[in-house]
Motif scaffolding. Sequence first.
Motif, PDB file in Angstrom:
ATOM      1  N   GLY A  66      -1.018   2.824  -5.502  1.00 10.39           N
ATOM      2  CA  GLY A  66      -0.294   1.753  -4.819  1.00 10.39           C
ATOM      3  C   GLY A  66      -0.672   1.661  -3.347  1.00 10.39           C
ATOM      4  N   GLU A  67      -0.787   2.797  -2.682  1.00 17.84           N
ATOM      5  CA  GLU A  67      -1.178   2.789  -1.275  1.00 17.84           C
ATOM      6  C   GLU A  67      -2.589   2.249  -1.088  1.00 17.84           C
ATOM      7  OE1 GLU A  67      -0.472   6.278   1.115  1.00 17.84           O
ATOM      8  OE2 GLU A  67       1.255   6.822  -0.124  1.00 17.84           O
ATOM      9  N   ILE A  68      -3.502   2.641  -1.978  1.00 19.98           N
ATOM     10  CA  ILE A  68      -4.876   2.139  -1.896  1.00 19.98           C
ATOM     11  C   ILE A  68      -4.893   0.628  -2.089  1.00 19.98           C
ATOM     12  CG2 ILE A  68      -7.111   2.132  -3.087  1.00 19.98           C
ATOM     13  CD1 ILE A  68      -6.738   5.131  -3.562  1.00 19.98           C
ATOM     14  N   ALA A  69      -4.118   0.138  -3.040  1.00 22.39           N
ATOM     15  CA  ALA A  69      -4.057  -1.310  -3.279  1.00 22.39           C
ATOM     16  C   ALA A  69      -3.495  -2.032  -2.064  1.00 22.39           C
ATOM     17  CB  ALA A  69      -3.215  -1.599  -4.519  1.00 22.39           C
ATOM     18  N   ASP A  70      -2.459  -1.468  -1.422  1.00 19.40           N
ATOM     19  CA  ASP A  70      -1.890  -2.086  -0.211  1.00 19.40           C
ATOM     20  C   ASP A  70      -2.906  -2.117   0.918  1.00 19.40           C
ATOM     21  OD1 ASP A  70       0.493  -2.496  -1.478  1.00 19.40           O
ATOM     22  OD2 ASP A  70       1.497  -0.735  -0.596  1.00 19.40           O
ATOM     23  N   ILE A  71      -3.622  -1.043   1.119  1.00 18.01           N
ATOM     24  CA  ILE A  71      -4.614  -0.979   2.195  1.00 18.01           C
ATOM     25  C   ILE A  71      -5.725  -1.987   1.948  1.00 18.01           C
ATOM     26  CG2 ILE A  71      -6.399   0.479   3.240  1.00 18.01           C
ATOM     27  CD1 ILE A  71      -4.469   2.857   2.832  1.00 18.01           C
ATOM     28  N   ALA A  73      -5.542  -4.703   0.209  1.00 14.12           N
ATOM     29  CA  ALA A  73      -5.003  -6.059   0.352  1.00 14.12           C
ATOM     30  C   ALA A  73      -4.870  -6.432   1.822  1.00 14.12           C
ATOM     31  CB  ALA A  73      -3.652  -6.155  -0.346  1.00 14.12           C
ATOM     32  N   ASN A  74      -4.530  -5.463   2.673  1.00 16.24           N
ATOM     33  CA  ASN A  74      -4.389  -5.738   4.109  1.00 16.24           C
ATOM     34  C   ASN A  74      -5.735  -5.927   4.793  1.00 16.24           C
ATOM     35  OD1 ASN A  74      -1.609  -5.681   4.029  1.00 16.24           O
ATOM     36  ND2 ASN A  74      -1.500  -3.494   4.532  1.00 16.24           N
ATOM     37  N   LEU A  75      -6.779  -5.340   4.250  1.00 17.26           N
ATOM     38  CA  LEU A  75      -8.100  -5.485   4.865  1.00 17.26           C
ATOM     39  C   LEU A  75      -8.617  -6.917   4.721  1.00 17.26           C
ATOM     40  CD1 LEU A  75     -10.017  -2.235   3.891  1.00 17.26           C
ATOM     41  CD2 LEU A  75      -9.226  -2.912   6.133  1.00 17.26           C
ATOM     42  N   ARG A  76      -8.431  -7.531   3.592  1.00 13.85           N
ATOM     43  CA  ARG A  76      -8.874  -8.902   3.312  1.00 13.85           C
ATOM     44  C   ARG A  76     -10.322  -9.135   3.719  1.00 13.85           C
ATOM     45  NH1 ARG A  76      -4.300 -11.786   6.294  1.00 13.85           N
ATOM     46  NH2 ARG A  76      -3.022  -9.958   6.149  1.00 13.85           N
TER      47      ARG A  76
END
Length: 106
Positions: A66-71, A73-76
């Motif tokens: 989940g943390e990897i997915a959030d990071i 997603a924030n990088l875009r």
Amino acid sequence: MSVHARPRGVSDLRTLTGRSDTGIPAHKAYLRISFLELERARKLQEMRTARGRVDVIDARFREIDGEIADILANLRGTAPRARPVQGPRPAPVGLRRAERKFRLSY
């Protein structure tokens, strides 16, 4: 008592050979069964404990994903550009001679 009694030898000794019981006495059988049941109970407890540890590890894996997915997603797409790979650098070990030999002092 007879005067002419023959002397006894090793062959006259009475032993238990050939008299072995084919089965185990009942008390020993029940004792063995109780030992096996206790071992089963211990192993079952070990298995429950290990399962709990695996569940905790799996939960942490889900958190990490989940943390990897959030990071990501924030990088875009703002990840730094990849640089070309440079050749390996020579290791400094072994390039120069040692001034003196290794010595141990006592």
